[in-house]
Design an enzyme around this catalytic site. Structure first.
Site, PDB file in Angstrom:
ATOM      1  N   ARG A  54       0.854  -1.207   0.000  1.00 44.90           N
ATOM      2  CA  ARG A  54       0.000   0.000   0.000  1.00 44.90           C
ATOM      3  C   ARG A  54       0.886   1.252   0.000  1.00 44.90           C
ATOM      4  NH1 ARG A  54      -1.365   1.669   4.699  1.00 44.90           N
ATOM      5  NH2 ARG A  54      -2.091  -0.288   5.573  1.00 44.90           N
ATOM      6  N   TYR A 107     -18.920  16.544 -13.012  1.00 43.89           N
ATOM      7  CA  TYR A 107     -19.424  15.166 -12.952  1.00 43.89           C
ATOM      8  C   TYR A 107     -20.348  15.015 -11.728  1.00 43.89           C
ATOM      9  CZ  TYR A 107     -19.321  10.187 -11.855  1.00 43.89           C
ATOM     10  OH  TYR A 107     -19.683   8.908 -11.525  1.00 43.89           O
ATOM     11  N   ASP A 179      -9.793  19.264 -13.233  1.00 46.28           N
ATOM     12  CA  ASP A 179     -10.044  17.883 -13.627  1.00 46.28           C
ATOM     13  C   ASP A 179      -9.888  17.839 -15.145  1.00 46.28           C
ATOM     14  OD1 ASP A 179     -11.251  15.491 -14.468  1.00 46.28           O
ATOM     15  OD2 ASP A 179     -12.563  15.435 -12.719  1.00 46.28           O
ATOM     16  N   LYS A 204     -10.978   6.681 -17.820  1.00 45.05           N
ATOM     17  CA  LYS A 204     -11.440   7.171 -19.121  1.00 45.05           C
ATOM     18  C   LYS A 204     -10.334   7.069 -20.184  1.00 45.05           C
ATOM     19  CE  LYS A 204     -14.924   8.333 -16.514  1.00 45.05           C
ATOM     20  NZ  LYS A 204     -15.454   7.255 -15.738  1.00 45.05           N
TER      21      LYS A 204
END
Ligand code: P1T
Length: 391
Positions: A54, A107, A179, A204
């Protein structure tokens, strides 16, 4: 890669995958996937650099190095999703009492996250039309910390002047976040325009094949980077090594894909603009787009996303969407296959009808992610669906 001046296309293929980046490498051409969740130590008090996946993972580090290179920033961080990256920013950089100015067209999931923070953590958020910098100026308060933009925005493809907003923000000691999901770093580099933080839904265009959920943050400021990196680890919002590999792989064709997305989108936007059953087309590459000139100035392309309003309303939009055969009716965007959706009923259904109305998202609005298929096949599918739509 020793040379820093390689062009974008070269960097999408090589940065982070240099063999010397991986300890003990046998000169693999492709980055190995390091699946181990933990690392053995020889001495209790001497853990070495790699301790727990992690916190440190070589496949993720390779991808993070490439992220920074593509957005021309010093630092890159990988996340398990775009929203995980966004939540980390809120968690790491804001405290109760702080105020955010957000674009009114974002979004739906980002607005949903904002509302949760407003309700539970004492943050206030003002949504304004960021295409009008005056509205941003008027919304600034003593407790404002951050301006949150998408350009082009989701789903109305509004473009805001990143440089002008950044200059205004910096006069007031505010951070600007952009963004950059819709254009990808191939067409636009917000940090070069002055933005402090660049965010991506990697899901995306960057991953590009509708088979990964991922997010990223790219930035230059060391103090902010350290705060975000600390939270990336302490919240545990990291991507899996296999997903990192898929993104490293998908990125190699980013330039080729973006060019084809764009040329297909330009042809389809022009087709839609001339269609008798279409009321309005939103595509930053059309001269009719209200911020066409700003887009031309700050980006090297217009991308592959189009929205349009069909004549009629929700009933006609749904009939049209359900008549398509080649376009896939699905949320998301940026994959090689063309996707289409109804923002009001799908991607932006998590915000209220009133909020959609204020942002200008009508029931007749349809959003299209233009893929890299043959454009004649795409247009003929749209045509047959229009012909089945009763108007
Ligand atoms: O889905 P995720 O990887 O968590 O990314 C969230 C996100 C962030 N920013 C923008 C501009 C986005 O479009 C998204 C996700 N958007 C969709 C799923 C969609 O269909 O619009």
């Amino acid at each position: 890669m020793s040379r820093k001046d390689y062009s974008f296309d070269t960097r999408t293929i090589h940065v982070g995958e240099e063999a010397e980046f991986f300890e003990g490498s046998k000169n693999e051409v492709v980055a190995p996937i390091y699946l181990s969740s933990t690392y053995a130590r020889k001495e209790v008090k001497n853990p070495g650099f790699f301790q727990y996946s992690r916190s440190q993972n070589p496949t993720r580090f390779a991808l993070e190095k490439r992220y920074a290179s593509l957005e021309k920033t010093t630092y890159g961080l990988g996340f398990a999703s775009g929203l995980a990256a966004e939540a980390t920013i809120l968690f790491a950089l804001l405290k109760p009492g702080d105020h955010i100015i957000g674009f009114d067209d974002l979004y739906g999931g980002t607005k949903r996250l904002f509302h949760q923070w407003e309700a539970n953590y004492g943050i206030t958020i003002s949504l304004v039309d960021a295409t009008q910098p005056l509205q941003i100026r008027e919304a600034i308060r003593p407790e404002t910390k951050l301006i949150w933009l998408e350009s082009p925005s989701n789903p109305l493809l509004k473009v805001c002047d990143i440089k002008a907003i950044t200059q205004l923000a910096h006069m007031h000691d505010l951070l600007v976040l952009v963004d950059n999901t819709f254009l990808s770093p191939y067409f636009q580099n917000p940090a070069v325009l002055g933005a402090d933080i660049v965010v991506h839904s990697i899901t995306k265009y960057i991953a590009g094949h509708s088979d990964v959920i991922g997010g990223a943050i790219m930035l230059n400021d060391k103090t902010l980077y350290e705060k975000l990196k600390f939270c990336q680890n302490s919240l545990g919002v990291v991507p899996s090594p296999f997903d990192c590999y898929l993104v490293l792989r998908g990125l190699k064709t980013l330039s080729l894909r973006m060019e084809k997305h764009q040329s297909n989108a330009m042809a389809i936007a022009t087709y839609l603009e001339n269609h008798p059953k279409v009321a309005k087309v939103y595509y930053p590459g059309l001269k009719s787009h209200p911020q066409y000139e700003i887009g031309l100035r700050q980006a090297s392309g217009f991308g592959g996303m189009i929205s349009f309003e069909i004549k009629g309303g929700e009933k006609e939009a749904v009939q049209f969407l359900e008549s398509l055969e080649l376009f896939t009716l699905a949320e998301s965007l940026g994959g090689v296959e063309s996707l289409i959706e109804h923002p009001g009923l799908m991607t932006h259904s998590s915000i209220t009808a009133r909020e959609r109305e204020l942002a200008g998202i009508k029931d007749s609005l349809i959003r299209v992610s233009i893929g890299v298929e043959d454009k004649a096949d795409l247009i003929s599918d749209l045509e047959q669906a229009f012909s089945k739509t009763n108007l």
